[in-house]
Scaffold this active site. Structure first.
Site, mmCIF file in Angstrom:
data_model
loop_
_atom_site.group_PDB
_atom_site.id
_atom_site.type_symbol
_atom_site.label_atom_id
_atom_site.label_comp_id
_atom_site.label_asym_id
_atom_site.label_seq_id
_atom_site.Cartn_x
_atom_site.Cartn_y
_atom_site.Cartn_z
ATOM 1 N N SER A 22 47.091 28.190 50.536
ATOM 2 C CA SER A 22 45.649 28.014 50.358
ATOM 3 C C SER A 22 45.249 27.930 48.887
ATOM 4 C CB SER A 22 44.893 29.160 51.029
ATOM 5 O OG SER A 22 43.498 29.049 50.770
ATOM 6 N N LYS A 73 39.492 31.827 63.702
ATOM 7 C CA LYS A 73 38.059 31.608 63.528
ATOM 8 C C LYS A 73 37.241 32.041 64.745
ATOM 9 C CE LYS A 73 38.354 27.875 60.135
ATOM 10 N NZ LYS A 73 37.902 26.530 59.766
ATOM 11 N N GLY A 135 37.848 19.355 67.936
ATOM 12 C CA GLY A 135 38.508 20.589 67.527
ATOM 13 C C GLY A 135 37.659 21.364 66.537
ATOM 14 N N GLY A 136 38.308 22.253 65.785
ATOM 15 C CA GLY A 136 37.568 23.147 64.910
ATOM 16 C C GLY A 136 36.765 22.453 63.834
#
Length: 289
Positions: A22, A73, A135-136
């Site tokens: 990340s 999430k 999707g997300g």
């Protein structure tokens, strides 16, 4: 000079798995250093099974807030005490603000999308969108776009596990917003072609075309594009997907998801600190195209 960590340093972090790749720690720590804010942002590899324990620990430690990435999430949204309208509708969140033990869930992914589009001098209010995927990432874009005043959104997805959930979200958006949202089966090519022809913006919210499968594209017939169409791909590796190359060849304006990542982070940063992230500095240092 890097600000030393002290007994007053506040904790910000990222939860999810995997997280080692990340860019969020670099981005947020740089922003804190630029503004002289006494926070440290760390990344913790936590899966769904460890989320509840991790969240209780962060509450006990008094962490100011955290980001959440896949696959956590949805479960984080359930663990929160309060939810923003976008998080409530989508059932997911990527940002938590901890106010003295009260956890409020936000989703800034859709905000990041809207700001990334605005970066290209494209206004979406009152416009029509064709959105590929449910999707997300696609759901975050769908919900925020409807809340922010798009006139019409056509969502296309294969009939997988996301389709049924998308039906519920579409119904909620039609009830709560002035945006007219419809969900279609992606296999119906004639409906897809007609939708794109009527749209001001086409968004790929799927991972089709992401490295290493860079020769793939979700729109296999380039005649669906038209020169007045703005084409946005949430993928940023590669920076120009086959979808974007084909769209550009057809005369479309295009953009990738790199700045969506930047601006979702900036929105989280503002929620935690009350300060605007110095996006120009962050953009130049970590998001140079």
């Amino acid at each position: 000079m890097t600000k030393p960590i002290s007994g007053h340093t506040g904790l910000l972090c990222l939860l999810g798995s995997p997280v080692a790749h990340s860019i969020s720690p670099a981005m947020h720590n740089e922003a804190c250093e630029q503004l002289g804010l006494d926070y440290a942002y760390l990344a913790f590899d936590v899966d769904e099974n460890g989320m509840k324990t991790a969240v209780e620990g962060l509450k006990t430690l008094g962490a100011r807030g955290w980001n959440i990435t896949m696959p956590c999430k949805n479960i984080m949204c359930q663990l929160a005490d309060k939810r923003s309208p976008a998080s409530e509708i989508s059932g997911a969140c990527n940002t938590i603000v901890n106010d003295d033990g009260v956890l409020t869930a936000y989703t800034t992914d859709g905000v990041g999308f809207m700001d990334a589009v605005a970066e290209n001098d494209v206004g979406l209010k009152g416009k029509t969108m064709t959105l590929l995927g449910a999707g997300g990432a696609a759901t975050a874009i769908l919900v925020q776009a409807a809340l922010d005043g798009l006139k019409e959104i056509h969502v296309f997805n294969i009939r997988d596990g996301f389709f049924e959930r998308a039906e519920e979200i579409v119904d909620t958006l039609n009830e709560r917003t002035d945006c007219h949202v419809t969900l279609h089966d992606f296999s119906d090519e004639s409906v897809l072609r007609n939708s794109i022809a009527q749209s001001d913006i086409l968004v790929n919210g799927t991972n089709v075309g992401m490295a290493p499968n860079i020769d793939r594209t979700i729109i296999t017939d380039p005649t669906m594009f038209h020169k007045d169409l703005f084409v946005f791909d949430v993928i940023y590796n590669p920076q120009e997907t086959k979808l974007l190359k084909d769209a550009k060849a057809a005369g479309c304006q295009t953009a990738n998801g790199m700045y969506m990542l930047l601006y979702q982070g900036a929105a989280s940063f503002k929620l935690w600190t009350g300060h605007d992230m110095p996006v120009d500095i962050i953009k130049e240092k970590y998001f140079a195209k």
